[in-house]
Design a protein around this motif. Structure first.
Motif, PDB file in Angstrom:
ATOM      1  N   THR A  55       1.053  -1.283   0.022  1.00  0.00           N
ATOM      2  CA  THR A  55       0.459   0.168   0.465  1.00  0.00           C
ATOM      3  C   THR A  55       0.342   1.249  -0.514  1.00  0.00           C
ATOM      4  O   THR A  55       1.468   1.724   1.380  1.00  0.00           O
ATOM      5  CB  THR A  55      -1.133  -0.239   1.011  1.00  0.00           C
ATOM      6  OG1 THR A  55      -1.672  -1.224   1.981  1.00  0.00           O
ATOM      7  CG2 THR A  55      -2.001   1.499   1.071  1.00  0.00           C
ATOM      8  N   PRO A  56       0.802   1.947  -0.834  1.00  0.00           N
ATOM      9  CA  PRO A  56       1.415   3.591  -1.387  1.00  0.00           C
ATOM     10  C   PRO A  56       1.103   4.699  -0.235  1.00  0.00           C
ATOM     11  O   PRO A  56       1.019   5.711  -0.247  1.00  0.00           O
ATOM     12  CB  PRO A  56       1.624   3.708  -2.429  1.00  0.00           C
ATOM     13  CG  PRO A  56       0.088   2.955  -2.913  1.00  0.00           C
ATOM     14  CD  PRO A  56      -0.050   1.650  -2.116  1.00  0.00           C
ATOM     15  N   SER A  57       1.273   4.122   1.190  1.00  0.00           N
ATOM     16  CA  SER A  57       0.803   5.467   2.349  1.00  0.00           C
ATOM     17  C   SER A  57       0.713   6.354   2.074  1.00  0.00           C
ATOM     18  O   SER A  57       2.900   6.101   2.023  1.00  0.00           O
ATOM     19  CB  SER A  57       0.617   4.223   3.423  1.00  0.00           C
ATOM     20  OG  SER A  57       0.973   3.807   3.842  1.00  0.00           O
ATOM     21  N   PRO A  58       1.193   7.354   2.992  1.00  0.00           N
ATOM     22  CA  PRO A  58       1.636   8.349   3.315  1.00  0.00           C
ATOM     23  C   PRO A  58       2.976   8.049   4.235  1.00  0.00           C
ATOM     24  O   PRO A  58       4.051   8.564   4.255  1.00  0.00           O
ATOM     25  CB  PRO A  58       0.777   9.764   4.233  1.00  0.00           C
ATOM     26  CG  PRO A  58      -0.715   9.238   3.266  1.00  0.00           C
ATOM     27  CD  PRO A  58      -0.323   7.753   2.766  1.00  0.00           C
ATOM     28  N   ALA A  59       2.466   6.880   5.249  1.00  0.00           N
ATOM     29  CA  ALA A  59       3.323   6.598   6.177  1.00  0.00           C
ATOM     30  C   ALA A  59       5.432   5.691   5.364  1.00  0.00           C
ATOM     31  O   ALA A  59       5.740   5.855   5.341  1.00  0.00           O
ATOM     32  CB  ALA A  59       3.281   6.020   6.900  1.00  0.00           C
ATOM     33  N   ALA A  60       4.300   5.063   4.434  1.00  0.00           N
ATOM     34  CA  ALA A  60       5.089   4.605   3.836  1.00  0.00           C
ATOM     35  C   ALA A  60       6.652   4.905   2.744  1.00  0.00           C
ATOM     36  O   ALA A  60       7.740   5.054   2.791  1.00  0.00           O
ATOM     37  CB  ALA A  60       4.990   2.982   2.935  1.00  0.00           C
ATOM     38  N   LEU A  61       5.353   6.534   1.962  1.00  0.00           N
ATOM     39  CA  LEU A  61       6.330   6.734   1.530  1.00  0.00           C
ATOM     40  C   LEU A  61       7.382   7.826   1.617  1.00  0.00           C
ATOM     41  O   LEU A  61       8.597   7.978   1.625  1.00  0.00           O
ATOM     42  CB  LEU A  61       5.475   7.778   0.260  1.00  0.00           C
ATOM     43  CG  LEU A  61       4.913   6.988  -0.510  1.00  0.00           C
ATOM     44  CD1 LEU A  61       3.910   7.722  -1.714  1.00  0.00           C
ATOM     45  CD2 LEU A  61       5.271   6.672  -1.326  1.00  0.00           C
ATOM     46  N   GLY A  62       6.808   8.293   2.658  1.00  0.00           N
ATOM     47  CA  GLY A  62       7.429   9.232   4.416  1.00  0.00           C
ATOM     48  C   GLY A  62       8.329   8.703   4.336  1.00  0.00           C
ATOM     49  O   GLY A  62       9.420   9.302   4.461  1.00  0.00           O
ATOM     50  N   TRP A  63       8.687   7.583   5.747  1.00  0.00           N
ATOM     51  CA  TRP A  63       9.794   6.960   5.988  1.00  0.00           C
ATOM     52  C   TRP A  63      11.037   6.993   5.163  1.00  0.00           C
ATOM     53  O   TRP A  63      11.630   6.884   5.537  1.00  0.00           O
ATOM     54  CB  TRP A  63       9.518   5.576   6.517  1.00  0.00           C
ATOM     55  CG  TRP A  63       8.599   6.086   7.685  1.00  0.00           C
ATOM     56  CD1 TRP A  63       7.068   5.723   8.227  1.00  0.00           C
ATOM     57  CD2 TRP A  63       9.149   6.521   9.146  1.00  0.00           C
ATOM     58  NE1 TRP A  63       7.266   5.679   9.612  1.00  0.00           N
ATOM     59  CE2 TRP A  63       8.157   6.060   9.835  1.00  0.00           C
ATOM     60  CE3 TRP A  63      10.306   6.745   9.130  1.00  0.00           C
ATOM     61  CZ2 TRP A  63       8.217   6.795  11.291  1.00  0.00           C
ATOM     62  CZ3 TRP A  63      10.625   7.454  10.339  1.00  0.00           C
ATOM     63  CH2 TRP A  63       9.332   7.368  12.016  1.00  0.00           C
ATOM     64  N   GLY A  64      10.144   6.613   3.993  1.00  0.00           N
ATOM     65  CA  GLY A  64      10.965   5.459   2.555  1.00  0.00           C
ATOM     66  C   GLY A  64      11.899   7.086   2.459  1.00  0.00           C
ATOM     67  O   GLY A  64      13.456   7.239   2.047  1.00  0.00           O
ATOM     68  N   MET A  65      11.098   8.216   1.943  1.00  0.00           N
ATOM     69  CA  MET A  65      12.436   9.458   1.379  1.00  0.00           C
ATOM     70  C   MET A  65      13.023   9.880   2.576  1.00  0.00           C
ATOM     71  O   MET A  65      14.104  10.216   2.316  1.00  0.00           O
ATOM     72  CB  MET A  65      10.410  10.371   1.262  1.00  0.00           C
ATOM     73  CG  MET A  65       9.859   9.797  -0.287  1.00  0.00           C
ATOM     74  SD  MET A  65       8.864  11.010  -0.736  1.00  0.00           S
ATOM     75  CE  MET A  65       9.366  12.030  -1.428  1.00  0.00           C
ATOM     76  N   ALA A  66      12.610   9.257   3.604  1.00  0.00           N
ATOM     77  CA  ALA A  66      14.059  10.059   5.128  1.00  0.00           C
ATOM     78  C   ALA A  66      14.809   9.388   5.106  1.00  0.00           C
ATOM     79  O   ALA A  66      16.204   9.663   4.615  1.00  0.00           O
ATOM     80  CB  ALA A  66      12.560  10.026   6.408  1.00  0.00           C
ATOM     81  N   ALA A  67      14.639   7.886   4.781  1.00  0.00           N
ATOM     82  CA  ALA A  67      15.833   7.188   4.569  1.00  0.00           C
ATOM     83  C   ALA A  67      15.819   8.006   2.957  1.00  0.00           C
ATOM     84  O   ALA A  67      17.829   7.503   3.178  1.00  0.00           O
ATOM     85  CB  ALA A  67      15.067   5.921   4.584  1.00  0.00           C
ATOM     86  N   GLY A  68      15.762   7.393   2.012  1.00  0.00           N
ATOM     87  CA  GLY A  68      16.907   7.890   0.595  1.00  0.00           C
ATOM     88  C   GLY A  68      17.781   9.312   1.427  1.00  0.00           C
ATOM     89  O   GLY A  68      18.769   8.705   0.394  1.00  0.00           O
ATOM     90  N   LEU A  69      17.107  10.164   1.875  1.00  0.00           N
ATOM     91  CA  LEU A  69      17.725  11.975   2.069  1.00  0.00           C
ATOM     92  C   LEU A  69      18.586  10.640   2.605  1.00  0.00           C
ATOM     93  O   LEU A  69      20.338  11.673   2.281  1.00  0.00           O
ATOM     94  CB  LEU A  69      16.892  12.342   2.074  1.00  0.00           C
ATOM     95  CG  LEU A  69      15.467  13.047   1.407  1.00  0.00           C
ATOM     96  CD1 LEU A  69      14.642  14.410   2.420  1.00  0.00           C
ATOM     97  CD2 LEU A  69      16.349  14.243  -0.045  1.00  0.00           C
ATOM     98  N   CYS A  70      18.884  10.448   3.734  1.00  0.00           N
ATOM     99  CA  CYS A  70      19.945  10.164   4.678  1.00  0.00           C
ATOM    100  C   CYS A  70      20.627   9.454   4.152  1.00  0.00           C
ATOM    101  O   CYS A  70      21.850   9.972   4.252  1.00  0.00           O
ATOM    102  CB  CYS A  70      18.954   9.405   5.640  1.00  0.00           C
ATOM    103  SG  CYS A  70      18.235  10.723   6.996  1.00  0.00           S
ATOM    104  N   GLY A  71      20.289   8.426   3.366  1.00  0.00           N
ATOM    105  CA  GLY A  71      21.488   8.107   2.234  1.00  0.00           C
ATOM    106  C   GLY A  71      21.850   8.827   1.549  1.00  0.00           C
ATOM    107  O   GLY A  71      23.455   8.211   1.783  1.00  0.00           O
ATOM    108  N   GLY A  72      21.276   9.763   0.708  1.00  0.00           N
ATOM    109  CA  GLY A  72      21.940   9.867  -0.556  1.00  0.00           C
ATOM    110  C   GLY A  72      22.914  11.365   0.728  1.00  0.00           C
ATOM    111  O   GLY A  72      24.282  10.971  -0.386  1.00  0.00           O
ATOM    112  N   VAL A  73      23.289  11.878   1.577  1.00  0.00           N
ATOM    113  CA  VAL A  73      23.677  12.496   2.241  1.00  0.00           C
ATOM    114  C   VAL A  73      25.111  11.668   2.582  1.00  0.00           C
ATOM    115  O   VAL A  73      26.099  12.763   3.104  1.00  0.00           O
ATOM    116  CB  VAL A  73      23.035  13.502   3.385  1.00  0.00           C
ATOM    117  CG1 VAL A  73      24.334  14.280   4.783  1.00  0.00           C
ATOM    118  CG2 VAL A  73      22.059  13.957   2.876  1.00  0.00           C
TER     119      VAL A  73
END
Length: 278
Positions: A55-73
């Protein structure tokens, strides 16, 4: 046991992705490799979304995007630290921090691995330090700035592991879509702001594409593992990826392993065995 197997496979695939990424950076600028691997991973994960439905919920995408930004940094700072610092200090600092943060976070969240698993985690942390050591530079003194960058880079990688643990169980692979979308956009914005080219060097594109696909595959394995096991154990096993990079460099490129690195590979195998027996 399933989580241990998935996390161990994740480490092997992460290490292989780094091997191809290292080959690519010999022919292309680092930012070009980062940008194109992120885009490749984004394209690769799209057809996988229906295969592992969620389910592409806001929580799923939000946690994922936060993880992606941290990994990118983490990626950007890691390469900057390597460019201006001593590799024998930068690499172990980043690797140890990225492994230690999930352990502390898991314990803070109430995880209590068995005694054998905790011993395996301790061995794995030691293995990460040893396999990340660069031969011949052990007595060099590192400047403060690269060390700080390495610490923050490790925190970024560790935060990536921790944040993906928070995604809802029914999210499927949507958190990874969010993570890669965020990191790709951030890399593109950095390229535009710096005015640097993202065109790959001659002959580098196959290695870049391979690295991007394998990196995303490793993320899939990690997400599956951390949904089935303890963050304290899974993230540390995933952090053993430098061992597979070293072995590939040894047997494909003919590079030599130092005694410390060879000992680190042995400790990594022992750590996996201990954790699997728990």
């Amino acid at each position: 046991m399933a989580a241990v197997m998935l996390a161990t496979m994740c480490a092997v695939v992460y290490g292989t992705a780094d091997f191809f990424g290292g080959l690519a950076t010999r022919r292309s600028r680092v930012l070009a490799v980062v940008m194109l691997t992120q885009l490749t991973g984004l394209v690769f994960v799209l057809p996988l979304l229906p295969l592992l439905p969620g389910t592409p919920s806001p929580a799923a995408l939000g946690w994922g995007m936060a993880a992606g930004l941290c990994g990118g940094v983490g990626v950007v700072l890691f390469y900057r630290a390597l460019a201006s610092g001593v590799m024998s200090v930068v690499a172990p600092t980043t690797a140890t921090t990225s492994a230690a943060l999930p352990v502390l976070a898991g314990l803070a969240m109430g995880e209590r691995p068995e005694a054998a698993a905790l011993c395996g985690v301790a061995l794995a942390l030691a293995a990460v330090v040893l396999v990340s050591r660069e031969p011949g530079a052990g007595r060099s003194r590192a400047a403060p700035a690269p060390v700080v960058q390495a610490l923050v880079s490790g925190l970024g990688f560790g935060a990536f592991f921790v944040l993906l643990k928070q995604v809802p169980a029914e999210a499927g692979l949507w958190p990874l879509f969010g993570a890669r979308l965020a990191s790709a956009v951030a890399a593109g914005a950095l390229a535009l702001a710096s005015g640097r080219t993202v065109r790959p060097g001659k002959g580098a594109l196959p290695a870049i594409v391979t690295a991007g696909i394998l990196d995303m595959l490793a993320n899939v394995l990690y997400l599956m593992a951390v949904q089935r096991g303890l963050l304290t154990v899974v993230a540390v096993l995933a952090s053993l990826y430098p061992a597979s990079t070293l072995l590939l460099a040894r047997y494909v490129l003919g590079e030599r392993l130092s005694a410390l690195q060879a000992a680190g590979v042995g400790l990594a195998l022992g750590a996996v065995a201990l954790i699997a027996s728990a």
